[in-house]
Design a protein around this motif. Structure first.
Motif, PDB file in Angstrom:
ATOM      1  N   VAL A   1      12.073  11.374  -1.067  1.00  0.00           N
ATOM      2  CA  VAL A   1      13.451  10.630  -0.003  1.00  0.00           C
ATOM      3  C   VAL A   1      12.623   9.878   1.319  1.00  0.00           C
ATOM      4  O   VAL A   1      13.218   8.760   1.240  1.00  0.00           O
ATOM      5  N   PHE A   2      11.709  10.937   1.997  1.00  0.00           N
ATOM      6  CA  PHE A   2      11.388   9.868   3.426  1.00  0.00           C
ATOM      7  C   PHE A   2      10.777   9.050   2.772  1.00  0.00           C
ATOM      8  O   PHE A   2      10.305   7.667   3.185  1.00  0.00           O
ATOM      9  N   GLY A   3      10.002   8.964   1.721  1.00  0.00           N
ATOM     10  CA  GLY A   3       9.121   7.307   1.010  1.00  0.00           C
ATOM     11  C   GLY A   3       9.783   6.757   0.537  1.00  0.00           C
ATOM     12  O   GLY A   3       9.368   5.734   0.878  1.00  0.00           O
ATOM     13  N   VAL A   4      10.986   7.085  -0.289  1.00  0.00           N
ATOM     14  CA  VAL A   4      11.384   6.344  -0.330  1.00  0.00           C
ATOM     15  C   VAL A   4      12.664   4.796   0.731  1.00  0.00           C
ATOM     16  O   VAL A   4      12.667   3.948   0.741  1.00  0.00           O
ATOM     17  N   ASN A   5      12.826   6.306   1.456  1.00  0.00           N
ATOM     18  CA  ASN A   5      13.408   5.355   2.623  1.00  0.00           C
ATOM     19  C   ASN A   5      12.552   4.396   3.621  1.00  0.00           C
ATOM     20  O   ASN A   5      12.324   3.271   4.066  1.00  0.00           O
ATOM     21  N   SER A   6      11.026   4.840   3.349  1.00  0.00           N
ATOM     22  CA  SER A   6      10.233   4.019   4.183  1.00  0.00           C
ATOM     23  C   SER A   6       9.685   2.662   3.443  1.00  0.00           C
ATOM     24  O   SER A   6       9.956   1.756   3.978  1.00  0.00           O
ATOM     25  N   PHE A   7       9.888   2.334   2.613  1.00  0.00           N
ATOM     26  CA  PHE A   7      10.106   1.753   1.230  1.00  0.00           C
ATOM     27  C   PHE A   7      10.532   0.753   1.860  1.00  0.00           C
ATOM     28  O   PHE A   7      10.160  -0.397   1.293  1.00  0.00           O
ATOM     29  N   VAL A   8      12.072   1.338   1.557  1.00  0.00           N
ATOM     30  CA  VAL A   8      13.071   0.798   1.363  1.00  0.00           C
ATOM     31  C   VAL A   8      12.966  -0.231   3.405  1.00  0.00           C
ATOM     32  O   VAL A   8      12.814  -1.818   2.791  1.00  0.00           O
ATOM     33  N   GLY A   9      12.796   0.267   3.828  1.00  0.00           N
ATOM     34  CA  GLY A   9      12.258  -0.349   5.256  1.00  0.00           C
ATOM     35  C   GLY A   9      11.798  -1.308   5.287  1.00  0.00           C
ATOM     36  O   GLY A   9      11.264  -2.110   6.088  1.00  0.00           O
ATOM     37  N   THR A  10       9.974  -0.881   4.716  1.00  0.00           N
ATOM     38  CA  THR A  10       9.344  -1.841   4.718  1.00  0.00           C
ATOM     39  C   THR A  10       9.445  -3.227   4.186  1.00  0.00           C
ATOM     40  O   THR A  10       8.697  -4.201   4.600  1.00  0.00           O
ATOM     41  N   VAL A  11      10.285  -2.751   2.672  1.00  0.00           N
ATOM     42  CA  VAL A  11      10.870  -4.525   1.650  1.00  0.00           C
ATOM     43  C   VAL A  11      11.802  -4.980   2.844  1.00  0.00           C
ATOM     44  O   VAL A  11      11.075  -6.167   2.780  1.00  0.00           O
ATOM     45  N   LEU A  12      12.909  -4.762   3.385  1.00  0.00           N
ATOM     46  CA  LEU A  12      13.300  -4.947   3.809  1.00  0.00           C
ATOM     47  C   LEU A  12      12.652  -5.244   5.477  1.00  0.00           C
ATOM     48  O   LEU A  12      12.986  -7.279   5.841  1.00  0.00           O
ATOM     49  N   GLN A  13      11.457  -5.429   6.035  1.00  0.00           N
ATOM     50  CA  GLN A  13      10.858  -5.998   6.953  1.00  0.00           C
ATOM     51  C   GLN A  13      10.125  -6.806   6.354  1.00  0.00           C
ATOM     52  O   GLN A  13      10.386  -7.705   7.395  1.00  0.00           O
TER      53      GLN A  13
ATOM     54  N   CYS B   1      20.591   7.764   4.599  1.00  0.00           N
ATOM     55  CA  CYS B   1      19.180   7.001   4.307  1.00  0.00           C
ATOM     56  C   CYS B   1      19.835   5.559   4.474  1.00  0.00           C
ATOM     57  O   CYS B   1      18.546   4.980   4.858  1.00  0.00           O
ATOM     58  N   ILE B   2      20.542   5.026   4.482  1.00  0.00           N
ATOM     59  CA  ILE B   2      20.416   3.912   4.688  1.00  0.00           C
ATOM     60  C   ILE B   2      20.099   3.564   5.852  1.00  0.00           C
ATOM     61  O   ILE B   2      19.362   2.363   6.360  1.00  0.00           O
ATOM     62  N   TRP B   3      20.764   3.661   7.176  1.00  0.00           N
ATOM     63  CA  TRP B   3      20.578   3.461   8.312  1.00  0.00           C
ATOM     64  C   TRP B   3      18.903   4.330   8.691  1.00  0.00           C
ATOM     65  O   TRP B   3      18.409   3.250   9.278  1.00  0.00           O
ATOM     66  N   ALA B   4      18.097   5.190   7.920  1.00  0.00           N
ATOM     67  CA  ALA B   4      16.970   5.465   8.240  1.00  0.00           C
ATOM     68  C   ALA B   4      16.232   4.437   7.515  1.00  0.00           C
ATOM     69  O   ALA B   4      14.716   3.809   8.468  1.00  0.00           O
ATOM     70  N   ALA B   5      16.504   3.962   6.449  1.00  0.00           N
ATOM     71  CA  ALA B   5      16.443   2.089   6.508  1.00  0.00           C
ATOM     72  C   ALA B   5      16.067   1.021   7.132  1.00  0.00           C
ATOM     73  O   ALA B   5      15.017   0.647   7.647  1.00  0.00           O
TER      74      ALA B   5
ATOM     75  N   LEU C   1       0.837  -1.121   0.253  1.00  0.00           N
ATOM     76  CA  LEU C   1       0.306  -0.366   0.022  1.00  0.00           C
ATOM     77  C   LEU C   1       0.984   1.260  -0.346  1.00  0.00           C
ATOM     78  O   LEU C   1       0.290   2.209  -0.306  1.00  0.00           O
ATOM     79  N   LEU C   2       1.590   1.223   0.516  1.00  0.00           N
ATOM     80  CA  LEU C   2       2.910   2.555   0.313  1.00  0.00           C
ATOM     81  C   LEU C   2       2.658   3.195  -1.053  1.00  0.00           C
ATOM     82  O   LEU C   2       3.026   4.176  -0.876  1.00  0.00           O
ATOM     83  N   ILE C   3       3.140   2.645  -1.439  1.00  0.00           N
ATOM     84  CA  ILE C   3       3.361   2.911  -2.793  1.00  0.00           C
ATOM     85  C   ILE C   3       2.392   3.262  -3.529  1.00  0.00           C
ATOM     86  O   ILE C   3       2.550   5.355  -3.776  1.00  0.00           O
ATOM     87  N   PRO C   4       1.186   3.334  -3.589  1.00  0.00           N
ATOM     88  CA  PRO C   4      -0.443   3.790  -4.179  1.00  0.00           C
ATOM     89  C   PRO C   4      -0.158   4.855  -3.072  1.00  0.00           C
ATOM     90  O   PRO C   4      -0.576   6.133  -3.600  1.00  0.00           O
ATOM     91  N   VAL C   5      -0.409   4.825  -2.108  1.00  0.00           N
ATOM     92  CA  VAL C   5      -0.874   6.450  -1.290  1.00  0.00           C
ATOM     93  C   VAL C   5       0.331   7.374  -1.141  1.00  0.00           C
ATOM     94  O   VAL C   5      -0.533   8.319  -1.799  1.00  0.00           O
ATOM     95  N   LEU C   6       1.401   6.850  -1.711  1.00  0.00           N
ATOM     96  CA  LEU C   6       2.128   7.766  -1.693  1.00  0.00           C
ATOM     97  C   LEU C   6       1.841   8.675  -2.946  1.00  0.00           C
ATOM     98  O   LEU C   6       2.003   9.953  -3.102  1.00  0.00           O
TER      99      LEU C   6
END
Length: 482
Positions: free
Chosen positions: A403-415, A280-284, A87-92
């Protein structure tokens, strides 16, 4: 006597009292930022004031719902992770186009549906649907945090941001403390906590309807917005309305193409800097680890103390939130050369996070586990704040969402990957303690990476050659003006 005043003077007086505070939004100037900010703070407080959350695992596995720990671990909680990824990308993408308010309303409605299902539903499918609705609400956070920058003037950004974030932390803390007091002192059932939560998020939903609708957006502020303003001026002409709708459709289609092209260019610009890339890597990666630990820590506490009827989960959540907030405020007053020491500090404090998670895994004392979780959450919020303002310093305001959206998306992918491996791999069937050992090892690897990078950066920056620091400073992408 007012009618005797010349028309031009009357118009000037009107503009003085009712000047457009934002993109044609006429309102009293003193209410230009106060009104939306008050509504957003009420919404943020009520949407985060959820006293059932610290006790959600006990609620689901107790007599109220009678789910097993295995069902909650492997079938219920992973739904939130996987749904957030989808859902993250469509909402963004739709948030800016819909101009934020509809997405905020959707978020409030999703919270109501989620906790209504938690309250009245039964069985695994109903609980999974509740977690799916909850994932819609969390994915819509981008609309909530971006909305305020659309309806207030830039001079109020810092003040309004502090108010909004304070209301969120206060709501979360009050929810935890209220739940703890009702359970420990009042003997209130967890079912009543779920009902109080439903009332709170319902108030948030009602509040969202009163938010003013923005007339523009962060990206739709060019020709498309100009056409909108022209159409507002010409709406008295019925023939121009049909033409106006056709123009809007064409402009919207062109806008989508321009938006994707601009996103690609901005993506290359933002992540071309090694200095910015590491933050950004640490944020994700930090986001991934934080949500895994915080999402499953209640299961660990149930394992450590299965018959803990008077659990102090709510108090621990409240204390950790308040200490984390204090830590973030302290970071804002620290005088440090972050371009030199930032990565080393991230590595050192991430090692502290890894140690606290290791101790949570090894101990069989619930109080030691509580203390380690408070330390874990406090340090995470502090490091997350460091990454946020270091990233924000290097970016233009219009690139924040990207940037914050991409970081959240990468973090969610890793999760999602970590959840699939650690929790949903049937051949492993890891216990909760084994899961936390993996989470601690995950943070230890991150700590090692940033410690090595930080040592290299410090040695490189502290060389006598004067040109090194200038080169480092120019590594960050320059802020481009619209």
């Amino acid at each position: 006597s007012y009618l005797r005043v010349p028309v031009k003077r009357r118009a000037a007086a009107f503009c003085t009292i009712w000047r457009p505070c934002r993109a044609g939004h006429y309102m009293p100037c003193h209410a230009g930022w106060v009104g939306p900010t008050v509504l957003l703070c009420i919404y943020g407080f009520c949407s985060m004031m959820r006293p059932i959350e610290p006790f959600l695992t006990e609620f689901l596995t107790g007599t109220c719902k009678n789910l097993t720990t295995e069902q909650v671990t492997r079938q219920v909680y992973p739904v939130w992770t996987y749904s957030s990824l989808l859902l993250l990308i469509p909402v963004l993408l739709v948030t800016d186009f819909l101009r934020y308010k509809p997405v905020i309303i959707l978020q409030g409605l999703s919270y109501v549906i989620a906790f209504l299902l938690v309250l009245v539903g039964s069985g695994v499918p109903s609980t999974q649907l509740a977690l799916f609705s909850y994932s819609i609400a969390t994915a819509a956070d981008v609309a909530y945090f971006s909305y305020i920058y659309i309806v207030v003037h830039a001079s109020y950004y810092q003040r309004v941001t502090s108010y909004v974030r304070a209301s969120i932390l206060l709501g979360y803390s009050v929810g935890g403390l209220l739940g703890q007091l009702l359970v420990s002192l009042g003997g209130v059932s967890l079912y009543c906590l779920a009902f109080v939560t439903l009332i709170s998020v319902s108030i948030a939903l009602i509040t969202s309807f009163f938010l003013p609708m923005p007339k523009t957006s962060l990206f739709l502020n060019g020709t498309y917005s100009a056409q909108q303003r022209n159409s507002d001026e010409d709406d008295h002409n019925s023939e121009s309305e049909d033409s106006d709708n056709r123009v809007k459709s064409r402009m919207a289609a062109k806008h989508i193409g321009r938006m994707f092209r601009r996103l690609i260019l901005d993506f290359k610009t933002c992540y071309s800097s090694a200095a910015l890339l590491f933050f950004c890597i640490w944020a994700a990666t930090g986001r991934c680890g934080f949500y895994q630990v915080s999402g499953y820590v209640q299961l660990l506490w149930v394992y450590i103390q299965p018959q803990n009827v008077t659990a102090y989960n709510g108090g621990v959540d409240a204390i950790s939130t308040l200490t984390g907030a204090a830590a973030t405020v302290a970071v804002g007053h620290m005088s440090l050369e972050w371009s030199v020491w930032g990565e080393l500090i991230l590595g050192g404090f991430t090692l502290l996070i890894a140690g606290s998670v290791f101790l949570m895994d090894l101990t069989d004392n619930i109080w030691i586990s509580y203390t380690c979780y408070i330390l874990f959450k406090t340090v995470y919020m502090q490091l997350s704040t460091i990454c946020t303002f270091q990233i924000a310093k290097a970016l233009n305001r219009k690139r924040y969402a990207l940037v914050f959206g991409v970081n959240s998306f990468v973090g969610t992918v890793l999760q999602s990957v970590l959840t699939a491996i650690v929790i949903n791999t049937k051949s492993l069937q890891l216990t909760i303690t084994s899961q936390f050992f993996i989470y601690a090892s995950y943070f230890a690897v991150i700590a090692l990476l940033f410690t090595v990078r930080g040592v290299y950066t410090v040695l490189h920056m502290k060389r006598p050659a004067a040109g090194n620091q200038a080169e480092r400073a120019t590594n960050l992408p320059e802020e481009s003006h619209p």
